[in-house]
Design a protein around this motif. Structure first.
Motif, PDB file in Angstrom:
ATOM      1  N   HIS A 213     139.794 129.829  14.199  1.00  0.00           N
ATOM      2  CA  HIS A 213     139.214 129.775  12.530  1.00  0.00           C
ATOM      3  C   HIS A 213     140.053 128.851  11.955  1.00  0.00           C
ATOM      4  CE1 HIS A 213     141.473 132.509   9.056  1.00  0.00           C
ATOM      5  NE2 HIS A 213     140.414 131.776   9.093  1.00  0.00           N
ATOM      6  N   TRP A 235     137.478 134.185  14.675  1.00  0.00           N
ATOM      7  CA  TRP A 235     137.280 134.963  13.396  1.00  0.00           C
ATOM      8  C   TRP A 235     135.851 135.167  13.828  1.00  0.00           C
ATOM      9  CZ3 TRP A 235     138.469 135.084   7.583  1.00  0.00           C
ATOM     10  CH2 TRP A 235     137.672 135.862   7.010  1.00  0.00           C
ATOM     11  N   ILE A 289     137.042 139.197  16.610  1.00  0.00           N
ATOM     12  CA  ILE A 289     137.427 138.571  17.418  1.00  0.00           C
ATOM     13  C   ILE A 289     136.802 138.251  18.570  1.00  0.00           C
ATOM     14  CG2 ILE A 289     139.216 137.638  18.715  1.00  0.00           C
ATOM     15  CD1 ILE A 289     140.453 137.941  15.573  1.00  0.00           C
ATOM     16  N   TYR A 374     144.382 140.327  13.526  1.00  0.00           N
ATOM     17  CA  TYR A 374     143.110 140.176  12.829  1.00  0.00           C
ATOM     18  C   TYR A 374     142.180 141.840  12.909  1.00  0.00           C
ATOM     19  CZ  TYR A 374     142.846 135.239  12.910  1.00  0.00           C
ATOM     20  OH  TYR A 374     142.530 133.615  11.548  1.00  0.00           O
TER      21      TYR A 374
END
Length: 402
Positions: A213, A235, A289, A374
């Motif tokens: 990310h 991500w 993810i 996440y």
């Protein structure tokens, strides 16, 4: 805005039919009409720091429709809505110093539409568009940087996100080069390449080829790798922003920028290959993810998946992929994933509009950036981050005649 069934022309026959049975439906224009009817992508100043990106992404999706279907019966209304969205943002983006401090780099996602309107037919808002475009450009120079020169994404000291490149690179390329050479062109191209290279270096995983990310240049954040500063997880949507940035920027570079073009295309090809390796074999979509496929709590996420469809199919269409085999693989994966997204996340509601589900809300590194964070963020119904990405994906599928 009320649903105007008469104006809805080619979609009229589909409004009372099951969506899966509507073989001739254009999902791009239907979803765009739905976004407009929901009044989304209009900045109010009260919707938080993500409002500029929602507006800019809406403008990008509708502009894509106008490019593909300039004679669509709804084209005048799409064009008016782009103007309305851009105008809603322009009024807040007239002070470069304020812009650089108050908004994330996402503010620049509005730059291309605002710049286009500033150069278009003269209206009573043209001066405001011209001023806003100039302020956005100046805000790039005022954006805070880490010790290496990398842009902060927002107010978090020394933190850089993949997300910011989607808004920065295409606008900076268009504003400064205009698709041709000028005195500022070399500076802009060097800065674009530098920023992309820097964040790529810090976030790239050698084994998977994917990018996490973001990173903390100070390496002090709770989530930061002590050697690279990188966050721990890939991500999907942040990587989606980044790979779309590469494709869109290459498209805008002047013909003379061969070195920069080839440099960005190398990164695009490497990422496209990695994204294709990361596809979920069961569904054809991509995980929230991406470096933890199948782990408990993980799921196929609809915005990042749509972004990958758009970036892969556009790259194949534009001839950006390095060989025919990779291009064919990208087309196959893109079409399959779009079918999955349509079947799984697109529904027709009682008013005849399309809804889009399965899009995660904002995920920020201003958190623990843990796996639990996440996968624990809520899913939003009809988030523009998902529905606008779906429009761009649908446009690419429609270009293939699918």
């Amino acid at each position: 805005m009320k649903l105007n069934v008469v104006a809805f022309a080619g979609l009229l026959a589909c409004l009372n039919a099951d969506i899966s049975a509507a073989a001739d439906v254009r999902y791009s224009t239907w979803m765009a009409w739905s976004i407009m009817n929901r009044g989304q992508g209009i900045m109010t100043g009260n919707g938080g720091s993500s409002e500029p990106l929602q507006a800019g992404f809406t403008q990008k999706a509708l502009t894509g429709i106008l490019d593909k279907y300039p004679n669509d019966p709804l084209a005048p209304q799409f064009r008016d809505y782009v103007h309305k969205s851009a105008a809603s943002v322009a009024q807040f983006m007239l002070n470069a110093t304020h812009d650089a401090l108050a908004y994330p780099m996402d503010r620049l996602s509005n730059g291309n539409a605002i710049l286009s309107l500033s150069n278009g037919p003269k209206t009573n808002k043209t001066a405001a568009f011209t001023s806003a475009a100039a302020a956005l450009r100046q805000s790039i120079d005022l954006n805070r940087r880490n010790a290496e020169g990398g842009f902060w994404y927002f107010v978090y000291p020394n933190w850089s996100y993949l997300d910011g490149m989607y808004s920065l690179a295409p606008f900076y390329a268009l504003y400064t080069t205009g698709g041709s050479d000028n005195p500022e062109s070399a500076k802009a191209l060097n800065e674009i390449q530098f920023q992309i290279d820097l964040i790529y270096k810090h976030t790239h995983n050698e084994s998977s080829g994917l990018l996490v990310h973001g990173y903390d240049d100070s390496k002090t954040a709770v989530w930061a790798d002590r050697n690279t500063g990188a966050s721990p997880y890939v991500w999907g949507r942040s990587l989606g922003w980044f790979i779309m940035a590469l494709v869109d920027t290459v498209e805008l570079l002047p013909k003379s920028a061969c070195k920069e073009r080839n440099h960005l295309l190398k990164k695009y090809n490497d990422l496209a290959s990695a994204v294709l390796r990361a596809v979920d074999p069961a569904t054809g979509g991509w995980w929230q993810i991406m470096n933890e496929p199948g782990r408990a709590g993980n799921y196929i996420e609809s915005s990042g998946s749509a972004m990958f469809v758009s970036a892969l199919l556009k790259g194949a269409r534009m001839g950006y992929l390095k060989n025919d085999s990779l291009a064919a693989e990208a087309r196959t994966a893109g079409v399959r994933a779009h079918g999955y997204l349509t079947d799984t996340f697109v529904t027709k509601n009682e008013t005849g509009l399309l809804d889009y589900n399965g899009t995660v809300s904002v995920c920020s590194l201003n958190s623990t950036a843990s796996y639990e964070y996440y996968v624990g963020q809520p899913l939003l119904y009809n988030s523009v981050h998902g529905s606008a990405a779906y429009i761009l994906a649908s446009l690419e599928v429609e270009r293939l005649g699918q």
